[in-house]
Scaffold this active site. Structure first.
Site, PDB file in Angstrom:
ATOM      1  N   ALA A  60      -0.497   4.434  -1.643  1.00  0.00           N
ATOM      2  CA  ALA A  60      -1.289   5.427  -2.379  1.00  0.00           C
ATOM      3  C   ALA A  60      -1.399   6.763  -1.658  1.00  0.00           C
ATOM      4  O   ALA A  60      -1.674   7.787  -2.271  1.00  0.00           O
ATOM      5  CB  ALA A  60      -2.699   4.871  -2.635  1.00  0.00           C
ATOM      6  N   GLY A  61      -1.174   6.730  -0.360  1.00  0.00           N
ATOM      7  CA  GLY A  61      -1.413   7.938   0.446  1.00  0.00           C
ATOM      8  C   GLY A  61      -0.456   9.072   0.106  1.00  0.00           C
ATOM      9  O   GLY A  61       0.633   8.860  -0.424  1.00  0.00           O
ATOM     10  N   LEU A  66       0.836  -1.204   0.000  1.00  0.00           N
ATOM     11  CA  LEU A  66       0.000   0.000   0.000  1.00  0.00           C
ATOM     12  C   LEU A  66       0.871   1.254   0.000  1.00  0.00           C
ATOM     13  O   LEU A  66       1.653   1.484   0.918  1.00  0.00           O
ATOM     14  CB  LEU A  66      -0.907   0.025   1.229  1.00  0.00           C
ATOM     15  CG  LEU A  66      -1.815  -1.201   1.410  1.00  0.00           C
ATOM     16  CD1 LEU A  66      -2.823  -0.935   2.523  1.00  0.00           C
ATOM     17  CD2 LEU A  66      -2.532  -1.576   0.119  1.00  0.00           C
ATOM     18  N   GLY A  81      -2.508   1.712  15.680  1.00  0.00           N
ATOM     19  CA  GLY A  81      -3.703   0.959  16.057  1.00  0.00           C
ATOM     20  C   GLY A  81      -3.348   0.020  17.203  1.00  0.00           C
ATOM     21  O   GLY A  81      -2.250  -0.534  17.249  1.00  0.00           O
ATOM     22  N   ALA A  89      47.369  21.208  -0.607  1.00  0.00           N
ATOM     23  CA  ALA A  89      46.296  21.852   0.155  1.00  0.00           C
ATOM     24  C   ALA A  89      45.651  22.968  -0.653  1.00  0.00           C
ATOM     25  O   ALA A  89      46.331  23.743  -1.315  1.00  0.00           O
ATOM     26  CB  ALA A  89      46.855  22.421   1.450  1.00  0.00           C
ATOM     27  N   GLN A 120      -5.330   3.809  -7.028  1.00  0.00           N
ATOM     28  CA  GLN A 120      -6.477   4.040  -6.147  1.00  0.00           C
ATOM     29  C   GLN A 120      -6.926   5.487  -6.361  1.00  0.00           C
ATOM     30  O   GLN A 120      -6.237   6.420  -5.950  1.00  0.00           O
ATOM     31  CB  GLN A 120      -6.061   3.803  -4.695  1.00  0.00           C
ATOM     32  CG  GLN A 120      -7.216   3.830  -3.720  1.00  0.00           C
ATOM     33  CD  GLN A 120      -6.730   3.765  -2.267  1.00  0.00           C
ATOM     34  OE1 GLN A 120      -5.538   3.775  -1.989  1.00  0.00           O
ATOM     35  NE2 GLN A 120      -7.669   3.719  -1.344  1.00  0.00           N
ATOM     36  N   ARG A 141       0.868  14.008   6.957  1.00  0.00           N
ATOM     37  CA  ARG A 141       1.623  14.417   8.142  1.00  0.00           C
ATOM     38  C   ARG A 141       3.097  14.704   7.846  1.00  0.00           C
ATOM     39  O   ARG A 141       3.820  15.230   8.680  1.00  0.00           O
ATOM     40  CB  ARG A 141       1.491  13.336   9.231  1.00  0.00           C
ATOM     41  CG  ARG A 141       0.098  13.238   9.805  1.00  0.00           C
ATOM     42  CD  ARG A 141      -0.153  11.928  10.551  1.00  0.00           C
ATOM     43  NE  ARG A 141      -0.429  10.803   9.637  1.00  0.00           N
ATOM     44  CZ  ARG A 141      -0.712   9.565  10.039  1.00  0.00           C
ATOM     45  NH1 ARG A 141      -0.728   9.273  11.320  1.00  0.00           N
ATOM     46  NH2 ARG A 141      -0.958   8.609   9.154  1.00  0.00           N
TER      47      ARG A 141
HETATM   48  C1  UD1 Z   1      -2.010   2.196   9.846  1.00  0.00           C
HETATM   49  C2  UD1 Z   1      -2.962   1.234  10.569  1.00  0.00           C
HETATM   50  C3  UD1 Z   1      -2.625   1.213  12.056  1.00  0.00           C
HETATM   51  C4  UD1 Z   1      -1.182   0.781  12.224  1.00  0.00           C
HETATM   52  C5  UD1 Z   1      -0.229   1.646  11.396  1.00  0.00           C
HETATM   53  C6  UD1 Z   1       1.150   1.024  11.369  1.00  0.00           C
HETATM   54  C7  UD1 Z   1      -5.070   1.255   9.304  1.00  0.00           C
HETATM   55  C8  UD1 Z   1      -6.476   1.745   9.277  1.00  0.00           C
HETATM   56  N1  UD1 Z   1      -4.334   1.665  10.353  1.00  0.00           N
HETATM   57  O1  UD1 Z   1      -2.253   3.498  10.373  1.00  0.00           O
HETATM   58  O2  UD1 Z   1      -3.468   0.310  12.747  1.00  0.00           O
HETATM   59  O3  UD1 Z   1      -0.832   0.805  13.586  1.00  0.00           O
HETATM   60  O4  UD1 Z   1      -0.666   1.774  10.045  1.00  0.00           O
HETATM   61  O5  UD1 Z   1       2.090   1.848  10.782  1.00  0.00           O
HETATM   62  O6  UD1 Z   1      -4.666   0.538   8.426  1.00  0.00           O
HETATM   63  N2  UD1 Z   1      -2.735   3.881   2.073  1.00  0.00           N
HETATM   64  C9  UD1 Z   1      -3.232   3.629   0.812  1.00  0.00           C
HETATM   65  N3  UD1 Z   1      -4.506   4.023   0.531  1.00  0.00           N
HETATM   66  C10 UD1 Z   1      -5.319   4.614   1.438  1.00  0.00           C
HETATM   67  C11 UD1 Z   1      -4.809   4.857   2.736  1.00  0.00           C
HETATM   68  C12 UD1 Z   1      -3.507   4.475   3.032  1.00  0.00           C
HETATM   69  O7  UD1 Z   1      -2.544   3.086  -0.039  1.00  0.00           O
HETATM   70  O8  UD1 Z   1      -6.458   4.923   1.094  1.00  0.00           O
HETATM   71  C13 UD1 Z   1      -1.351   3.486   2.375  1.00  0.00           C
HETATM   72  C14 UD1 Z   1      -0.461   4.659   2.754  1.00  0.00           C
HETATM   73  O9  UD1 Z   1       0.156   5.211   1.621  1.00  0.00           O
HETATM   74  C15 UD1 Z   1       0.525   4.013   3.726  1.00  0.00           C
HETATM   75  C16 UD1 Z   1      -0.245   2.842   4.332  1.00  0.00           C
HETATM   76  O10 UD1 Z   1      -1.353   2.615   3.481  1.00  0.00           O
HETATM   77  O11 UD1 Z   1       1.659   3.508   3.044  1.00  0.00           O
HETATM   78  C17 UD1 Z   1      -0.724   3.145   5.741  1.00  0.00           C
HETATM   79  O12 UD1 Z   1      -1.527   4.309   5.759  1.00  0.00           O
HETATM   80  P1  UD1 Z   1      -1.404   5.408   6.889  1.00  0.00           P
HETATM   81  O13 UD1 Z   1      -2.379   6.497   6.590  1.00  0.00           O
HETATM   82  O14 UD1 Z   1       0.011   5.786   7.091  1.00  0.00           O
HETATM   83  O15 UD1 Z   1      -1.953   4.580   8.145  1.00  0.00           O
HETATM   84  P2  UD1 Z   1      -1.666   4.844   9.687  1.00  0.00           P
HETATM   85  O16 UD1 Z   1      -2.528   5.973  10.156  1.00  0.00           O
HETATM   86  O17 UD1 Z   1      -0.233   4.935   9.917  1.00  0.00           O
HETATM   87 CA    CA Z   2       1.593   4.993   8.564  1.00  0.00          CA
END
Ligand code: UD1
Ligand code: CA
Length: 419
Positions: free
Chosen positions: A12-13, A10, A141, A348, A74, A17
């Site tokens: 896509a984000g 994953l 989480g 030097a 996504q 932050r």
């Molecule tokens: C997530 C977990 C959390 C865990 C933590 C560990 C969930 C809901 N929460 O939180 O329980 O403790 O990771 O690091 O999963 N991403 C996508 N598409 C989306 C949303 C996110 O591809 O729609 C990807 C982001 O790019 C990232 C990863 O998923 O690489 C995690 O997303 P992020 O928003 O960082 O989740 P956390 O809030 O860290």
């Molecule tokens: Ca994360």
């Protein structure tokens, strides 16, 4: 036992932050994008299928991926379950384990993932989660267990109550699923939470409620759990990876006088018995031979290559240059786009003026030459074998100093009787 493995990464984000225009997974750690560490890990697992979910600035992120990796875009960044859901059709009728990795978790080791996979398969769990016990679990989480100690659900930081947030065991995000059970659980995920997102973590609670078996593997080295969400996390990841790189060098016989101030990028090569003095910055793709002495206070940049027994000392910057065996440049210098032979002495304060405002030009200094202190070499310039430049000389553009010749002055001219 079904040993088939599909991996979904994953990525896509946006990484809100991080407060950056650069997609989170492209932030560099020790000279390479964060995502590449995750991709390395996956390569080591020899998966049958690998799919990456991209979204924010996906064209840019895609450049880091090899051709054999599947990509899903996504469109709506609506949560980790939303991302996995989009990747599922690409798995077709694949049957086996689906491992979900987060692109922002670059410190995981292959052995850890292997342990997770083994545990998952051996017990035939519907889902197996990698967890960690953190002194400060903030931001992650939390792992909720039932009275028998089985994993029953994950509660996100934003949605947890006081008691839940007190729990120190966290979700690393790294999860193995039985593919068919994941498909079923994804159908039931709803955005009933404060972020109004589809959480992948909800699949765990759903499977548990459906009386499926859930398992966990607890991380031994909690450093591996780090999810990079902010620039502060990025610095933590940097220091862990730097430590790993430096330890590898020390294990291979390189002396680091102060590992804490040796900033060596991923992909650098350093030969046995070389010594790295404090406050040294070595960029990626630098090659250093055996028995070299580097620093203190030096910056070796991309494309630098030092042969055996080279000494480069205090306050030097070297870039896109080759230094032959036994060449010495001990004190404050800039050496750029330069080809230097063996046993050359760079005095030097020597500077290669390689940039004329438009182009980078090359300097060639051949074996046994002696460049006097404070020489300026305005490239392109050639200095022959055994030739010498006097202290403070300026070799103007296109100068060619013949083998054995001695030049002095501004602009530098041959001394009579030298060849
Ligand atoms: C997530 C977990 C959390 C865990 C933590 C560990 C969930 C809901 N929460 O939180 O329980 O403790 O990771 O690091 O999963 N991403 C996508 N598409 C989306 C949303 C996110 O591809 O729609 C990807 C982001 O790019 C990232 C990863 O998923 O690489 C995690 O997303 P992020 O928003 O960082 O989740 P956390 O809030 O860290
Ligand atoms: Ca994360």
């Amino acid at each position: 036992m079904n040993k088939k493995l599909a991996v979904i990464i994953l990525a896509a984000g946006k990484g809100t932050r991080m407060k950056s225009q650069v997609p989170k997974v492209l932030h560099e750690i020790c000279g390479r994008p964060m995502l590449e560490y995750v991709l390395d890990l996956v390569q080591g697992l020899k998966a049958d299928k690998v799919i990456t979910v991209l979204g924010y600035k996906h064209q840019e992120v895609r450049k880091t991926l090899k051709k054999d990796i599947g990509v899903v875009i996504q469109k709506e960044i609506n949560g980790t379950a939303g991302a996995v859901k989009q990747a599922m059709p690409l798995l077709g009728n694949f049957k086996g384990t689906v491992l979900v990795l987060y692109g922002d978790t670059p410190l995981l080791k292959k052995e850890t993932i292997q342990k997770l996979l083994d545990h998952h398969r051996k017990n035939d769990y519907a889902v197996t989660l990698l967890t960690a016990n953190l002194e400060r679990p903030k931001g992650y989480g939390r792992v909720i267990r039932d009275k028998y100690g089985s994993l029953s659900k994950i509660v996100e930081e934003k949605d947890g109550d006081e008691f839940e947030l007190d729990i120190k065991e966290i979700n690393t995000g790294i999860t193995c699923f039985n593919k068919n059970k994941l498909t079923e659980a994804l159908k039931e995920v709803k955005p009933n939470n404060r972020k109004k997102e589809y959480y992948l973590t909800d699949c765990i609670g759903i499977l548990y409620k459906n009386n499926e078996l859930t398992g966990t593997v607890v991380l031994e080295d909690i450093n591996e759990a780090l999810g990079v969400n902010s620039k502060i996390d990025l610095a933590k990841a940097y220091s862990t990876i730097q430590k790993r790189i430096n330890e590898k060098f020390m294990e291979a016989g390189v002396t680091l006088v102060d590992p804490g101030s040796a900033f060596i990028n991923y992909g650098t090569k350093i030969g046995q018995d070389s010594i790295i003095y404090p406050f040294t910055v070595i960029d990626k793709n630098v090659k250093i031979g055996k028995r070299c002495s580097i620093g203190p206070f030096i910056h070796l940049r991309d494309g630098t290559s030092l042969d055996n027994d080279v000494i480069v000392g205090n306050f030097l910057e070297v870039t896109r240059s080759k230094l032959g065996a036994k060449t010495i440049a001990k004190h404050f210098s800039y050496i750029g786009d330069t080809l230097i032979g063996r046993s050359v002495n760079i005095g030097a304060g020597t500077v290669t003026a390689n940039f004329d405002g438009k182009n980078k030009n090359t300097t060639v200094i051949r074996d046994n030459a002696f460049i006097g202190s404070d020489s300026i070499l305005v490239a392109p310039v050639k200095v022959g074998k055994g030739a010498k430049t006097g202290a403070g000389s300026v070799l103007i553009r296109n100068s060619v100093v013949k083998d054995g010749q001695v030049v002095v002055g501004v602009p530098a001219k041959p001394i009579k009787n030298s060849r």
